[in-house]
Design a protein around this motif. Structure first.
Motif, PDB file in Angstrom:
ATOM      1  N   UNK A 416       0.841  -1.185   0.000  1.00  0.00           N
ATOM      2  CA  UNK A 416       0.000   0.000   0.000  1.00  0.00           C
ATOM      3  C   UNK A 416       0.879   1.239   0.000  1.00  0.00           C
ATOM      4  N   UNK A 417       0.272   2.371  -0.254  1.00  0.00           N
ATOM      5  CA  UNK A 417       0.967   3.641  -0.179  1.00  0.00           C
ATOM      6  C   UNK A 417       1.129   4.047   1.277  1.00  0.00           C
ATOM      7  N   UNK A 418       1.979   5.032   1.493  1.00  0.00           N
ATOM      8  CA  UNK A 418       2.135   5.569   2.834  1.00  0.00           C
ATOM      9  C   UNK A 418       0.774   6.004   3.374  1.00  0.00           C
ATOM     10  N   UNK A 419       0.467   5.575   4.579  1.00  0.00           N
ATOM     11  CA  UNK A 419      -0.805   5.883   5.233  1.00  0.00           C
ATOM     12  C   UNK A 419      -2.003   5.376   4.441  1.00  0.00           C
ATOM     13  N   UNK A 420      -1.723   4.452   3.528  1.00  0.00           N
ATOM     14  CA  UNK A 420      -2.773   3.843   2.692  1.00  0.00           C
ATOM     15  C   UNK A 420      -3.554   4.884   1.887  1.00  0.00           C
ATOM     16  N   UNK A 421      -2.871   5.963   1.490  1.00  0.00           N
ATOM     17  CA  UNK A 421      -3.519   7.011   0.700  1.00  0.00           C
ATOM     18  C   UNK A 421      -3.778   6.495  -0.710  1.00  0.00           C
ATOM     19  N   UNK A 422      -4.981   6.763  -1.205  1.00  0.00           N
ATOM     20  CA  UNK A 422      -5.358   6.342  -2.552  1.00  0.00           C
ATOM     21  C   UNK A 422      -5.098   7.491  -3.513  1.00  0.00           C
ATOM     22  N   UNK A 423      -4.057   7.356  -4.335  1.00  0.00           N
ATOM     23  CA  UNK A 423      -3.692   8.430  -5.254  1.00  0.00           C
ATOM     24  C   UNK A 423      -4.367   8.309  -6.615  1.00  0.00           C
ATOM     25  N   UNK A 424      -5.150   7.300  -6.814  1.00  0.00           N
ATOM     26  CA  UNK A 424      -5.837   7.134  -8.083  1.00  0.00           C
ATOM     27  C   UNK A 424      -4.873   6.855  -9.212  1.00  0.00           C
ATOM     28  N   UNK A 425      -5.302   7.141 -10.432  1.00  0.00           N
ATOM     29  CA  UNK A 425      -4.449   6.965 -11.602  1.00  0.00           C
ATOM     30  C   UNK A 425      -3.858   8.321 -11.961  1.00  0.00           C
ATOM     31  N   UNK A 426      -2.562   8.375 -12.106  1.00  0.00           N
ATOM     32  CA  UNK A 426      -1.878   9.648 -12.352  1.00  0.00           C
ATOM     33  C   UNK A 426      -0.602   9.398 -13.143  1.00  0.00           C
ATOM     34  N   UNK A 427       0.043  10.478 -13.563  1.00  0.00           N
ATOM     35  CA  UNK A 427       1.267  10.344 -14.350  1.00  0.00           C
ATOM     36  C   UNK A 427       2.405   9.819 -13.477  1.00  0.00           C
ATOM     37  N   UNK A 428       3.388   9.246 -14.138  1.00  0.00           N
ATOM     38  CA  UNK A 428       4.561   8.762 -13.401  1.00  0.00           C
ATOM     39  C   UNK A 428       5.256   9.908 -12.675  1.00  0.00           C
ATOM     40  N   UNK A 429       5.277  11.100 -13.289  1.00  0.00           N
ATOM     41  CA  UNK A 429       5.892  12.258 -12.638  1.00  0.00           C
ATOM     42  C   UNK A 429       5.213  12.558 -11.323  1.00  0.00           C
ATOM     43  N   UNK A 430       3.877  12.557 -11.351  1.00  0.00           N
ATOM     44  CA  UNK A 430       3.144  12.865 -10.131  1.00  0.00           C
ATOM     45  C   UNK A 430       3.189  11.702  -9.144  1.00  0.00           C
ATOM     46  N   UNK A 431       3.307  10.494  -9.648  1.00  0.00           N
ATOM     47  CA  UNK A 431       3.478   9.345  -8.761  1.00  0.00           C
ATOM     48  C   UNK A 431       4.806   9.454  -8.015  1.00  0.00           C
TER      49      UNK A 431
END
Length: 741
Positions: A416-431
Motif C-alpha cells: 500500500x501507499x504511505x498511510x494507505x492514501x489512494x492516489x488514483x491513476x496519475x502520471x509517473x511524474x506525479x506518482x
C-alpha cells in the motif's frame, strides 16, 4: 723345538715417537683448514647481502605523511610510525652529546666501529658477577636501529657479525660527529618519541639545545630500556637511571662536581606535550581517505607511515563546517539515539566536498556515510528514481499514467501507499512527487526489476542488489546502500548522465614533491552512462518532488530560487529517513536514523530541511544556475493492461515541450488545463493536508484508462471532485509493507 721357533722369529719394529705427533698435527691441520674454509664460507654467506649503508643518509629522516584539505593549508591528519624530528648537531646541547658518549660508549672516539677492549671488559665483568654490561658501540646501535632494523629482534651470531661489518663500513664513510648525530636522531626514547628533539618536546616541551644537565641525563638514560626507563610510566626507574648517567658524566669530566650535586638533587620535573593525534580534523572523512590510499591507490603502509607523502584531499573546510552544523541541528531535533550522515559531492568533478559520518567519532567509528564498519542502510523511496530512469530509457514518458490506488496486489505481492492514501491513476511524474509505492511497484513489474538494478548500478550504486530476493519491491529501496553511493548516483543525473567517479583525493605527492596520484582531470574518471535527454527528463520529473504542492520534498526549496531536483526516502516504521537532491553545483545526500537500527523516528520526520539548511548557506549570495535543457526523448506510446499503465495523451506525446510536460509536474497537478486527460484522472486524496479539490480539472478520460477516483465520468466534461484531505498519521499500513514517501 718350541724355544727354537721363538728364537728364529724376526724382531718387531719399534715406532719412532715423532710419527704419532705428526699424524695428530696433520689431522688437526686438516680439520683447522676445513674449519677455516667453513667459517669463511659461513662468514661470506652472512655478509654477502648486507644493506647499502648509503641509504643511511635518509634513514634518520623518516617523515610523516600529511593530509590537507582542498585549500592546501588546513592539516587534517599526520600519519607516522615514529614521532621524529631530525636536527643537526648544533641543535643538540653539548651535555646531551658528551653525556651520551660517556654513558653508552666511552671509547667511541677511539674505536673503528667495534670496541674489542669493551667486549673483553664487558665479558669479564659479566662472568665475575658484576652489573651486566653491553658491549655494543654507538655505531653498532645505529646500525641495529636503521639499516638492520628488520633484524633487530634476532638474537644470533649471524646478526652480530653483520652488525659489526656494517659498523666498520659506516666508520670508514662518516665522521664520528656525523655518526653521533645520526644516532641521536634515531634512537628510541620511549612514549613514541624517536630522536632527541622529539624526546625533548615530548617530556619537557622544549628543544634539545635548551635542556638542563638533569634533563639531559634523564633523556640519555632512557634508550637503555625505553619502556622501563620511561619517566611517565616508571618515574622511580627513570630517576635511578638518570642519577647513574650523571655519575658517568662526572667520571668522564662532562660535568663538574657542582653541576652533579645540583642535578642529582633535582626531582623529576616533566612538562609533557602529548603526541599529536593522528587525526586532527574530520575523523570520518580522514579515516576514509586513509583506507582508500592503501586499498585502492596501492600505497603501502610503510610509505604512508614513513614516506613523507603529501595528500591533498577534496574536502572544503567551509562546506564541511556548514554540513556539520546542519547535521548537528537535526540530531538535536530528533534526539538520541538517532544520528545523521551527510555527503556532499561536486557533480562536475566528483570531488567529495563534505562528509559527515556521524556525530561522535570517539563514540562510534562506524562511518554512516561511506558504510565503513557496517553494510549501509535501506534508502527507501529514494530508489524510485532509478525505476523512472529505466522507464524513460525504455521510451516510457514520465506522463504515462499508472494506477496508484492503495492497497494493491501485484504479482502476488500486496502493498500500500504511505498511510494507505489512494492516489488514483496519475502520471509517473506525479506518482514520483507523492512517492506512490503501488504505482512504482506496478512500473517495476512492467519493465522488470533487473532493469532497475542495472540502472542503479550504472548511475553509481555499488552495493549488492539482490533482485532474486527483493523482486519488484526493489524499487521501494529495501536493499542496503550507503549515502555516498546514492549521492554519486544522483550526481550522475545532475551531470546529464555522465558518471564522474567520486573521490576524496585530489593529489598525492611523494617526499620529493613528485605527483604520484592526480585526480585533477575529471574526464579520466568519467563515462557517459545515460543519455543527456533521458537524464534531463528524469531531472525535470524530480523537480516535482520539491517544487509542487504535493511533493514530499518541499522542505528542500532554496531561498535564492535555485532549482532543486531530489527525492525523499523513508523505510518501514521510520527506521530510516533520507533525502537525496542536487543542483548543478552540488549533489547532497542526507540520512537519519538509529545506527543500531532499533529505535524508530517520529512519523512524519523529514530531512529535506537538512538539505536546504546546507544549500542555503553554501549558495548564499550566488545567482541561481539552471540545468542545461535537452531535447525531449523519443517516447513511444506505452500501455500495459496487466500492470495498469496507460499511454500518455497526445498533448504529452513526443514533441511537446519538456517544461510543459514536467514542470510542476504538469497541468493535471494544478487542474483546469484544457485537453489534458489527466485533468479528470488527477483527482483523489491529497497528501500532507492539501485540499483534494486542487486535483480537479476538466477534460475527457483517457481512452482505455479506468476512471480516476472521484473523477468525472459521464460525457467526459464534468469537473472532478476532490478527495479527502491527507495528513493523517500513519498506522493504517499492514505490517511488513515496505516503502514510504
Amino acid at each position: 723345538m718350541g724355544s727354537r721357533s721363538m728364537k728364529n722369529r724376526p724382531a718387531a719394529k719399534k715406532k719412532h715417537p715423532s710419527t704419532g705427533v705428526l699424524a695428530v698435527l696433520g689431522v688437526f691441520a686438516v680439520v683447522l683448514m676445513a674449519g677455516g674454509i667453513a667459517a669463511f664460507s659461513l662468514f661470506s654467506s652472512w655478509t654477502s647481502n648486507l644493506p647499502d649503508i648509503e641509504k643511511l643518509d635518509g634513514l634518520d629522516a623518516s617523515k610523516p605523511s600529511v593530509l590537507y584539505a582542498s585549500d592546501g593549508t588546513t592539516v587534517l591528519a599526520r600519519f607516522q610510525l615514529k614521532n621524529r624530528t631530525p636536527v643537526s648537531g648544533v641543535q643538540i646541547g653539548s651535555h646531551v652529546r658528551s653525556g651520551t658518549v660517556a654513558t653508552e660508549d666511552e671509547r667511541f672516539f677511539d674505536h673503528k666501529g667495534v670496541d674489542l677492549a669493551g667486549i673483553a671488559r664487558a665479558t669479564l665483568n659479566n662472568l665475575t658477577g658484576g652489573q651486566l654490561e653491553g658491549a655494543s658501540t654507538i655505531t653498532q646501535q645505529l646500525v641495529r636501529n636503521t639499516v638492520l632494523a628488520d633484524e633487530m629482534d634476532e638474537i644470533s651470531l649471524r646478526r652480530k657479525v653483520r652488525e659489526a661489518v656494517l659498523s666498520m663500513q659506516i666508520e670508514q664513510r662518516y665522521s664520528k660527529n656525523d655518526i653521533l648525530v645520526m644516532y641521536l636522531n634515531t634512537i628510541n626514547y620511549g612514549s613514541g618519541a624517536y630522536g632527541i628533539e622529539a624526546a625533548s618536546k615530548r617530556y619537557f616541551s622544549k628543544s634539545a639545545n635548551e635542556l638542563s644537565v638533569a634533563e639531559s641525563a634523564l633523556l640519555i638514560g632512557i634508550p637503555q630500556s625505553p619502556t622501563y626507563n620511561n619517566p611517565i610510566d616508571y618515574p622511580d626507574n627513570a630517576l635511578a637511571r638518570r642519577n647513574l648517567v650523571l655519575s658517568r658524566m662526572l667520571k668522564n669530566d662532562v660535568i663538574t662536581q657542582g653541576e652533579y650535586d645540583q642535578a642529582v638533587a633535582e626531582p623529576l620535573q616533566l612538562n609533557e606535550t602529548p603526541p599529536a593525534d593522528e587525526v586532527l580534523a574530520y575523523p570520518y572523512f580522514t579515516t576514509y581517505v586513509r583506507s582508500l590510499l592503501t586499498s585502492e591507490y596501492g600505497i603501502s603502509e610503510s610509505d604512508l607511515m614513513e614516506g613523507g607523502l603529501t595528500v591533498t584531499t577534496t574536502i572544503d573546510p567551509a562546506l564541511q563546517g556548514v554540513a556539520e552544523q546542519a547535521a548537528a541541528a537535526k540530531v538535536r531535533q530528533v534526539g538520541q539515539p538517532f544520528d545523521v550522515a551527510m555527503t556532499v559531492v561536486e557533480p562536475s568533478t566528483g570531488y567529495i566536498r563534505a562528509l559527515v559520518g556521524g556525530s561522535d567519532y570517539a563514540k562510534s567509528q562506524i562511518n554512516l556515510a561511506t558504510g565503513q564498519g557496517a553494510s549501509g542502510r535501506p534508502s527507501g523511496s529514494a530508489f524510485k528514481v532509478f525505476t523512472l530512469a529505466a522507464a524513460i530509457e525504455e521510451g516510457i514518458s514520465p506522463q504515462t499514467l499508472v494506477d496508484c490506488s492503495s492497497p494493491a496486489t501485484v504479482d502476488g505481492y500486496t502493498l500500500q501507499n504511505y498511510d494507505n492514501i489512494n492516489y488514483g491513476t496519475r502520471s509517473l511524474s506525479r506518482a514520483l512527487a507523492v512517492s506512490s509505492n503501488t504505482g512504482f511497484v506496478r512500473l517495476t513489474a512492467s519493465i522488470g526489476a533487473n532493469k532497475v538494478a542495472d540502472m542503479a548500478k550504472r548511475l553509481g550504486v555499488s552495493s549488492k542488489l539482490d533482485v532474486g530476493k527483493t523482486g519488484i519491491a526493489l524499487t521501494l529501496g529495501t536493499e542496503n546502500v550507503t549515502p555516498l553511493e546514492m549521492t554519486q548516483a544522483y550526481a550522475t543525473i545532475a551531470t546529464q548522465g555522465t558518471r564522474v567517479e567520486t573521490t576524496p583525493i585530489m593529489t598525492v605527492a611523494d617526499a620529493n614533491g613528485r605527483i604520484i596520484v592526480d585526480n585533477g582531470d575529471a574526464s579520466k574518471r568519467s563515462s557517459q552512462v545515460l543519455s543527456k535527454d533521458t537524464a534531463y527528463a528524469l531531472e525535470q520529473a524530480m523537480e516535482g518532488v520539491v517544487n509542487t504542492y504535493e511533493g514530499t520534498g518541499q522542505q528542500a526549496r532554496l531561498q535564492n530560487g535555485q532549482v532543486v531536483a531530489g527525492k525523499t526516502g523513508t523505510t518501514e516504521q521510520y527506521h530510516d529517513v533520507s533525502f537525496y537532491g542536487f543542483t548543478p553545483q552540488y549533489a547532497v545526500g542526507v540520512w537519519c536514523g538509529d545506527p543500531s537500527n532499533q529505535a524508530t523516528l517520529t512519523p512524519g520526520t523529514n530531512v529535506a530541511d537538512v538539505f536546504s539548511a546546507f544549500m542555503n548557506a553554501a549558495l548564499k549570495g550566488k545567482q541561481p544556475v539552471p540545468f542545461v535543457k535537452q531535447p525531449v526523448p523519443a517516447y513511444k506510446p506505452y500501455s500495459d493492461e496487466k500492470y495498469r499503465l496507460y499511454a500518455a495523451s497526445a498533448a504529452q506525446s513526443p514533441g511537446a515541450d519538456a517544461g510543459a510536460q514536467n514542470n510542476a509536474t504538469d497541468a493535471d497537478a494544478r487542474g483546469g488545463a484544457a485537453g489534458g486527460a489527466n485533468g479528470a484522472l488527477g483527482t483523489g486524496n491529497a497528501p500532507n493536508g492539501a485540499n483534494g479539490a486542487n486535483d480537479a480539472g476538466t477534460g475527457g478520460t483517457q481512452p482505455g484508462a479506468p476512471p480516476a477516483n472521484g473523477g468525472a465520468g459521464a460525457g467526459g466534461q464534468g469537473a472532478g471532485t476532490g478527495g479527502a484531505s491527507g495528513g493523517a498519521s500513519p498506522g493504517g499500513r499492514p505490517p511488513g509493507s515496505p516503502g514510504t514517501p
